[in-house]
Design a protein around this motif. Structure first.
Motif, short mmCIF file in Angstrom:
data_model
loop_
_atom_site.label_atom_id
_atom_site.label_comp_id
_atom_site.label_asym_id
_atom_site.label_seq_id
_atom_site.Cartn_x
_atom_site.Cartn_y
_atom_site.Cartn_z
N THR A 95 0.82 -1.29 0.10
CA THR A 95 0.04 0.00 -0.18
C THR A 95 0.94 1.20 -0.24
OG1 THR A 95 -0.05 0.10 2.38
CG2 THR A 95 -1.84 -1.09 1.43
N ASP A 96 0.51 2.33 -0.34
CA ASP A 96 1.20 3.47 -0.66
C ASP A 96 2.26 3.45 -1.46
OD1 ASP A 96 1.30 6.08 -0.26
OD2 ASP A 96 2.81 5.98 1.70
N GLY A 97 2.33 2.80 -2.59
CA GLY A 97 3.33 2.45 -3.37
C GLY A 97 3.80 3.83 -4.14
N LEU A 98 2.88 4.51 -4.33
CA LEU A 98 3.20 5.87 -5.16
C LEU A 98 4.18 6.48 -4.42
CD1 LEU A 98 0.00 7.10 -6.45
CD2 LEU A 98 1.73 6.52 -7.62
N SER A 99 4.21 6.48 -2.92
CA SER A 99 5.04 7.23 -2.34
C SER A 99 6.30 6.49 -1.77
CB SER A 99 4.36 7.97 -0.76
OG SER A 99 3.26 8.69 -1.24
N SER A 100 6.01 5.24 -1.43
CA SER A 100 7.02 4.50 -0.58
C SER A 100 8.27 4.00 -1.80
CB SER A 100 6.64 3.21 -0.09
OG SER A 100 5.92 2.25 -1.13
N LYS A 101 7.74 3.77 -3.18
CA LYS A 101 8.69 3.64 -4.20
C LYS A 101 9.84 4.65 -4.32
CE LYS A 101 7.47 0.29 -7.29
NZ LYS A 101 6.61 -0.13 -8.62
N VAL A 102 9.33 5.87 -4.29
CA VAL A 102 10.04 6.99 -4.74
C VAL A 102 10.88 7.36 -3.31
CG1 VAL A 102 10.07 9.76 -5.05
CG2 VAL A 102 8.25 8.15 -6.12
N ALA A 103 10.02 7.14 -2.09
CA ALA A 103 11.11 7.31 -0.94
C ALA A 103 12.27 6.47 -0.84
CB ALA A 103 10.29 7.20 0.33
N THR A 104 12.04 5.16 -1.28
CA THR A 104 13.02 4.34 -1.28
C THR A 104 14.35 4.72 -2.25
OG1 THR A 104 11.87 2.31 -0.58
CG2 THR A 104 13.79 1.75 -1.86
N VAL A 105 14.01 5.10 -3.30
CA VAL A 105 15.05 5.72 -4.26
C VAL A 105 15.62 6.85 -3.83
CG1 VAL A 105 15.35 6.67 -6.72
CG2 VAL A 105 13.86 4.74 -6.33
N GLU A 106 15.11 7.91 -3.13
CA GLU A 106 15.63 9.07 -2.68
C GLU A 106 16.46 8.59 -1.45
OE1 GLU A 106 15.47 12.15 -3.84
OE2 GLU A 106 14.05 11.70 -5.40
N ARG A 107 16.03 7.51 -0.79
CA ARG A 107 16.98 7.26 0.59
C ARG A 107 18.23 6.70 -0.20
NH1 ARG A 107 17.77 2.42 2.33
NH2 ARG A 107 15.67 1.74 1.28
N LEU A 108 18.17 5.88 -1.04
CA LEU A 108 19.42 5.34 -1.60
C LEU A 108 20.19 6.25 -2.27
CD1 LEU A 108 17.63 1.92 -3.00
CD2 LEU A 108 19.33 2.22 -1.17
N LEU A 109 19.71 7.28 -3.08
CA LEU A 109 20.37 8.25 -3.72
C LEU A 109 21.18 9.13 -2.32
CD1 LEU A 109 17.92 9.51 -6.55
CD2 LEU A 109 20.26 8.51 -6.56
N ALA A 110 20.48 9.33 -1.37
CA ALA A 110 21.02 10.26 -0.26
C ALA A 110 22.24 9.28 0.27
CB ALA A 110 19.91 10.35 0.69
N GLU A 111 22.04 7.82 0.26
CA GLU A 111 23.10 7.30 1.03
C GLU A 111 24.46 7.36 0.25
OE1 GLU A 111 21.77 3.43 1.62
OE2 GLU A 111 20.06 4.03 3.28
N GLY A 112 24.14 7.38 -1.15
CA GLY A 112 25.34 7.46 -1.98
C GLY A 112 26.05 8.89 -2.10
N ASP A 113 25.71 9.78 -1.55
CA ASP A 113 26.25 11.38 -1.56
C ASP A 113 27.36 11.47 -0.50
OD1 ASP A 113 24.53 11.80 -3.66
OD2 ASP A 113 23.11 13.08 -2.43
#
Length: 99
Positions: free
Chosen positions: A81-99
């Protein structure tokens, strides 16, 4: 499920904003979670309610043109549920970890 879709009237010229707005209005009025960007609208819910919204959005565009093009991509992920937000949040978190 999440369905990303695009509905375009054919044969009405380059300016299709009014027809697209009518389709997005159907999605917005459905009460389902959705996002609209420059190319697609994504809507989230169960199969029957999402497909009903897509059908009604297509019908709204058909009021502008006898011929309509529809492009759809569906993600059926049981239990999510809430895939519209959770999928984007996961990618944003992974991008932030790479910075």
């Amino acid at each position: 499920m999440i369905v990303a879709f695009s509905v375009t009237p054919i044969g009405v010229g380059q300016h299709v904003g009014s027809a697209v707005a009518d389709a997005v209005r159907v999605v917005r009025d459905s009460g389902l979670p959705y996002r609209t960007d420059a190319m697609f609208t994504s809507v989230e819910g169960d199969w029957d309610e999402v497909m009903d919204v897509v059908k009604r959005a297509v019908e709204a565009v058909q009021a502008h043109a006898a011929r309509v093009s529809v492009v759809m991509k569906a993600d059926l992920n049981e239990g999510v549920t809430d895939g519209l937000s959770s999928k984007v949040a996961t990618v944003e978190r992974l991008l932030a970890e790479g910075d």
